[in-house]
Design a protein around this motif. Structure first.
Motif, mmCIF file in Angstrom:
data_model
loop_
_atom_site.group_PDB
_atom_site.id
_atom_site.type_symbol
_atom_site.label_atom_id
_atom_site.label_comp_id
_atom_site.label_asym_id
_atom_site.label_seq_id
_atom_site.Cartn_x
_atom_site.Cartn_y
_atom_site.Cartn_z
ATOM 1 N N LEU A 24 17.492 9.159 19.365
ATOM 2 C CA LEU A 24 16.445 9.841 20.108
ATOM 3 C C LEU A 24 15.404 10.448 19.163
ATOM 4 C CD1 LEU A 24 18.616 11.832 22.710
ATOM 5 C CD2 LEU A 24 17.453 9.648 23.083
ATOM 6 N N LEU A 25 14.204 10.638 19.702
ATOM 7 C CA LEU A 25 13.149 11.387 19.032
ATOM 8 C C LEU A 25 12.737 12.526 19.958
ATOM 9 C CD1 LEU A 25 10.849 11.912 16.966
ATOM 10 C CD2 LEU A 25 9.472 10.237 18.247
ATOM 11 N N ALA A 26 12.757 13.750 19.430
ATOM 12 C CA ALA A 26 12.334 14.907 20.208
ATOM 13 C C ALA A 26 11.065 15.485 19.587
ATOM 14 C CB ALA A 26 13.422 15.969 20.242
ATOM 15 N N THR A 27 10.152 15.939 20.430
ATOM 16 C CA THR A 27 8.918 16.582 19.970
ATOM 17 C C THR A 27 8.722 17.866 20.770
ATOM 18 O OG1 THR A 27 7.520 15.405 21.566
ATOM 19 C CG2 THR A 27 7.885 14.345 19.431
ATOM 20 N N CYS A 28 8.077 18.848 20.152
ATOM 21 C CA CYS A 28 7.776 20.081 20.881
ATOM 22 C C CYS A 28 6.369 20.531 20.551
ATOM 23 C CB CYS A 28 8.797 21.177 20.571
ATOM 24 S SG CYS A 28 8.856 21.704 18.847
ATOM 25 N N SER A 29 5.842 21.390 21.409
ATOM 26 C CA SER A 29 4.412 21.686 21.336
ATOM 27 C C SER A 29 4.103 23.104 21.784
ATOM 28 C CB SER A 29 3.646 20.687 22.222
ATOM 29 O OG SER A 29 2.312 21.073 22.433
ATOM 30 N N VAL A 30 2.902 23.525 21.450
ATOM 31 C CA VAL A 30 2.384 24.800 21.936
ATOM 32 C C VAL A 30 2.230 24.768 23.452
ATOM 33 C CG1 VAL A 30 0.430 26.409 21.749
ATOM 34 C CG2 VAL A 30 1.232 25.174 19.730
ATOM 35 N N ASP A 31 2.299 23.575 24.058
ATOM 36 C CA ASP A 31 2.175 23.477 25.520
ATOM 37 C C ASP A 31 3.442 23.913 26.257
ATOM 38 O OD1 ASP A 31 4.003 21.390 25.320
ATOM 39 O OD2 ASP A 31 2.564 19.811 25.788
ATOM 40 N N LYS A 32 4.436 24.498 25.524
ATOM 41 C CA LYS A 32 5.666 25.093 26.073
ATOM 42 C C LYS A 32 6.747 24.072 26.392
ATOM 43 C CE LYS A 32 2.897 28.616 28.492
ATOM 44 N NZ LYS A 32 2.706 29.329 29.798
ATOM 45 N N THR A 33 6.527 22.798 26.099
ATOM 46 C CA THR A 33 7.496 21.775 26.481
ATOM 47 C C THR A 33 8.079 21.045 25.269
ATOM 48 O OG1 THR A 33 5.923 19.940 26.651
ATOM 49 C CG2 THR A 33 6.185 21.358 28.594
ATOM 50 N N LEU A 34 9.203 20.385 25.527
ATOM 51 C CA LEU A 34 9.762 19.400 24.616
ATOM 52 C C LEU A 34 9.730 18.056 25.324
ATOM 53 C CD1 LEU A 34 11.814 22.128 24.352
ATOM 54 C CD2 LEU A 34 12.627 20.751 22.439
ATOM 55 N N ARG A 35 9.555 17.011 24.569
ATOM 56 C CA ARG A 35 9.619 15.664 25.128
ATOM 57 C C ARG A 35 10.617 14.853 24.308
ATOM 58 N NH1 ARG A 35 5.811 14.349 29.031
ATOM 59 N NH2 ARG A 35 4.279 16.017 29.400
ATOM 60 N N VAL A 36 11.361 14.010 24.995
ATOM 61 C CA VAL A 36 12.443 13.267 24.350
ATOM 62 C C VAL A 36 12.258 11.785 24.630
ATOM 63 C CG1 VAL A 36 14.938 13.063 24.047
ATOM 64 C CG2 VAL A 36 13.947 15.259 24.757
ATOM 65 N N TYR A 37 12.372 10.971 23.568
ATOM 66 C CA TYR A 37 12.126 9.535 23.650
ATOM 67 C C TYR A 37 13.334 8.751 23.145
ATOM 68 C CZ TYR A 37 7.326 11.312 23.864
ATOM 69 O OH TYR A 37 6.184 11.994 24.199
ATOM 70 N N ASN A 38 13.542 7.597 23.754
ATOM 71 C CA ASN A 38 14.573 6.673 23.300
ATOM 72 C C ASN A 38 14.007 5.855 22.143
ATOM 73 O OD1 ASN A 38 16.375 4.487 22.976
ATOM 74 N ND2 ASN A 38 16.999 4.593 25.113
ATOM 75 N N THR A 39 14.672 5.866 20.983
ATOM 76 C CA THR A 39 14.114 5.169 19.832
ATOM 77 C C THR A 39 14.263 3.651 19.917
ATOM 78 O OG1 THR A 39 16.188 5.527 18.617
ATOM 79 C CG2 THR A 39 14.410 7.112 18.256
ATOM 80 N N ALA A 40 14.937 3.165 20.957
ATOM 81 C CA ALA A 40 15.027 1.706 21.126
ATOM 82 C C ALA A 40 13.649 1.118 21.416
ATOM 83 C CB ALA A 40 16.004 1.353 22.248
ATOM 84 N N ASP A 41 12.863 1.839 22.250
ATOM 85 C CA ASP A 41 11.520 1.349 22.580
ATOM 86 C C ASP A 41 10.493 2.484 22.671
ATOM 87 O OD1 ASP A 41 12.385 2.638 24.835
ATOM 88 O OD2 ASP A 41 12.260 0.887 26.159
ATOM 89 N N PHE A 42 10.916 3.704 22.307
ATOM 90 C CA PHE A 42 10.082 4.903 22.349
ATOM 91 C C PHE A 42 9.524 5.175 23.746
ATOM 92 C CE2 PHE A 42 10.279 3.901 17.864
ATOM 93 C CZ PHE A 42 10.672 5.132 17.359
ATOM 94 N N SER A 43 10.346 4.846 24.741
ATOM 95 C CA SER A 43 10.019 5.232 26.115
ATOM 96 C C SER A 43 10.541 6.646 26.353
ATOM 97 C CB SER A 43 10.659 4.266 27.112
ATOM 98 O OG SER A 43 12.079 4.264 26.960
ATOM 99 N N GLU A 44 9.821 7.415 27.166
ATOM 100 C CA GLU A 44 10.234 8.790 27.438
ATOM 101 C C GLU A 44 11.422 8.782 28.397
ATOM 102 O OE1 GLU A 44 8.133 13.120 28.241
ATOM 103 O OE2 GLU A 44 7.038 11.282 28.676
ATOM 104 N N LEU A 45 12.420 9.617 28.117
ATOM 105 C CA LEU A 45 13.610 9.668 28.956
ATOM 106 C C LEU A 45 13.280 10.255 30.324
ATOM 107 C CD1 LEU A 45 16.439 10.783 26.496
ATOM 108 C CD2 LEU A 45 15.650 8.492 27.070
ATOM 109 N N PRO A 46 14.059 9.897 31.341
ATOM 110 C CA PRO A 46 13.763 10.364 32.707
ATOM 111 C C PRO A 46 13.741 11.879 32.840
ATOM 112 C CG PRO A 46 15.314 8.534 32.757
ATOM 113 C CD PRO A 46 15.153 8.905 31.317
ATOM 114 N N TYR A 47 14.588 12.586 32.067
ATOM 115 C CA TYR A 47 14.628 14.041 32.213
ATOM 116 C C TYR A 47 13.524 14.761 31.427
ATOM 117 C CZ TYR A 47 17.246 14.050 27.731
ATOM 118 O OH TYR A 47 17.658 13.882 26.433
ATOM 119 N N SER A 48 12.748 14.016 30.659
ATOM 120 C CA SER A 48 11.666 14.601 29.864
ATOM 121 C C SER A 48 10.400 14.729 30.729
ATOM 122 C CB SER A 48 11.386 13.721 28.650
ATOM 123 O OG SER A 48 10.360 14.234 27.845
#
Length: 437
Positions: A24-48
């Motif tokens: 997985l790849l996780a990112t976070c931001s000043v926008d108050k959120t985290l986003r999580v991606y599957n590194t197989a194709d860098f698609s965002e996970l359903p719960y993100s």
């Protein structure tokens, strides 16, 4: 060569941090959120995206096994997320509800550390999620922290530029005042980091390739010569010997500062986040497969890929049929190679030579220091003497000079000439050392 393989544009404010787990790849931001991606194709996970913080998220970290994702925020909390479901399994609050700038989890997931803007650190027992102590460690904001590989020590860095070494009882072991003149922005321990009975920090090298503040770097613990990347165009001091990967060419399209960088523990990927709200995922084409993991960590597929890289494609079927993985590859000898059904004596000999060369490369970090290139910290194959009197791997110093670095990598003084002289005596010494291993 480093190239951009995808750009992620989901955050609505500048990036603060990014982190990889094996999948997985996780990112976070000043926008108050985290986003999580599957590194197989860098698609965002359903719960993100993950929304739970009341203010900007400053740091995110995976546990070593990848099952937990941690984040800390200006709201003074650390949230523990399940990497499988995205559920917030715990919310740990700083006792004073002070904004938290950084967090770290011990390698064995026994302790959780967070640094706050008031100069304190909060230390929790991670399995029980109970606070062990909250202690003042600095007069300035704590913006960097990391655990030693054994998990019994940790380092903190602050905006005043001090680095301090502590034990898990938050007893000060060593303080390095003004380690960085403009503040520490991040810190990370090398895989071979050890703390003995005496505590000291020694400045081994200063890099001066950047032209503005360095905001982030990362350490690749899977590389046998620990592999760090310095990012975001700056000049700082590092209390470690590093292998610098230059990615400025790949990042030229960015018009804002790169604020965070992360290296994948399982693939040759680099993730960078910027003030322009994007995440770039980069592919490092120059890292050969055989140098990404220790042989002992190779799967059967890794071994088969290595065979193809070494021009031994015809052996893939034999190895696949016998389920040869990394540990078995390293134990192959004349007798066991013959048992694999490799009838050609010449082919068997070539295979064994390749294996010995691979083992020699991966033991390069144990070589005498003078045998290692000062730029890459890898065992030199074609050492040359530069105008500064130091010896370097030819390819590395030529690349350094081509990159318009007309100064010495060791002294930072101008090179009077770019002429390189073969160091034959050193090359012979390295050859003798390799033969003795």
């Amino acid at each position: 060569m480093v190239s951009i393989i995808c750009t992620l544009r989901h955050h609505t404010d500048e990036l603060s941090c990014c982190a990889f787990s094996p999948s997985l790849l996780a990112t976070c931001s000043v926008d108050k959120t985290l986003r999580v991606y599957n590194t197989a194709d860098f698609s965002e996970l359903p719960y993100s995206p993950l929304s739970g913080h009341g203010y900007g998220v400053h740091c995110c970290r995976f546990s070593s096994c990848g099952s937990h994702l941690l984040s800390c925020s200006t709201d003074g909390s650390v949230i523990v997320w399940s990497s499988d479901t995205g559920e917030a399994t715990a919310v740990l609050q700083h006792p004073g509800r002070i904004p938290l700038r950084v967090c770290a989890l011990a390698p064995d997931s026994s302790l959780l550390l967070a640094g706050a803007c008031d100069g304190t650190v909060a230390l929790w027992d991670f399995p029980s999620k109970t606070l062990r102590r909250c202690s003042t460690v600095s007069e300035a904001s704590v913006v960097a922290c990391c655990f030693s590989p054994c998990g019994q020590f940790f380092v903190t860095g602050c905006t005043h530029g001090d680095l301090k070494l502590w034990d898990v009882d938050v007893s000060l072991l060593h303080a390095e005042k003004d380690a960085h003149d403009l503040g520490v922005t991040c810190c990370s321990s090398a895989p071979q980091f050890r703390v003995g009975e005496s505590y000291a920090m020694k400045l081994l090298h200063t890099l001066t390739s950047h032209s503005a503040p360095v905001l982030s770097y990362d350490t690749h613990h899977k590389h046998m010569n620990h592999y760090e990347i310095i990012c975001s165009f700056g000049t700082k001091k590092f209390h470690s010997v590093i292998h610098t990967l230059h990615i400025s060419a790949a990042l030229r399209p960015l018009c804002r500062y790169v604020t965070t960088v992360a290296l994948s523990p399982s693939m040759p990927w680099i993730a960078t986040g910027s003030m322009d709200r994007t995440v770039n995922v980069l592919l490092d084409w120059e890292t050969p497969h055989s140098m990404r993991l220790l042989v002992a960590d190779w799967s059967e597929e890794d071994v088969q890929t290595w065979l193809c890289e070494e021009g031994l494609e015809e052996l893939v079927c034999n190895f696949k049929a016998n389920n040869i993985d990394g540990p078995e590859l390293s134990q192959l000898n004349k007798e066991t190679a013959a048992e694999l059904g490799i009838e050609s004596v010449g082919l068997r000999s070539r295979l064994l030579r390749k294996i010995e060369a691979l083992k020699s490369e991966q033991s390069g970090s144990e070589a005498p220091d003078e045998f290692l290139c000062p730029i890459t910290r890898e065992l030199m194959k074609d050492p040359v003497i530069a105008a500064d009197g130091y010896s370097y791997e030819r390819e590395s110093i030529e690349s350094w000079i081509r990159g318009k670095n007309k100064t010495s990598p060791m002294t930072n003084l101008p090179l009077q000439t770019t002429l390189l002289t073969p160091n034959r005596s050193l090359k012979m010494a390295i050859t003798r050392w390799k033969s003795s291993q």
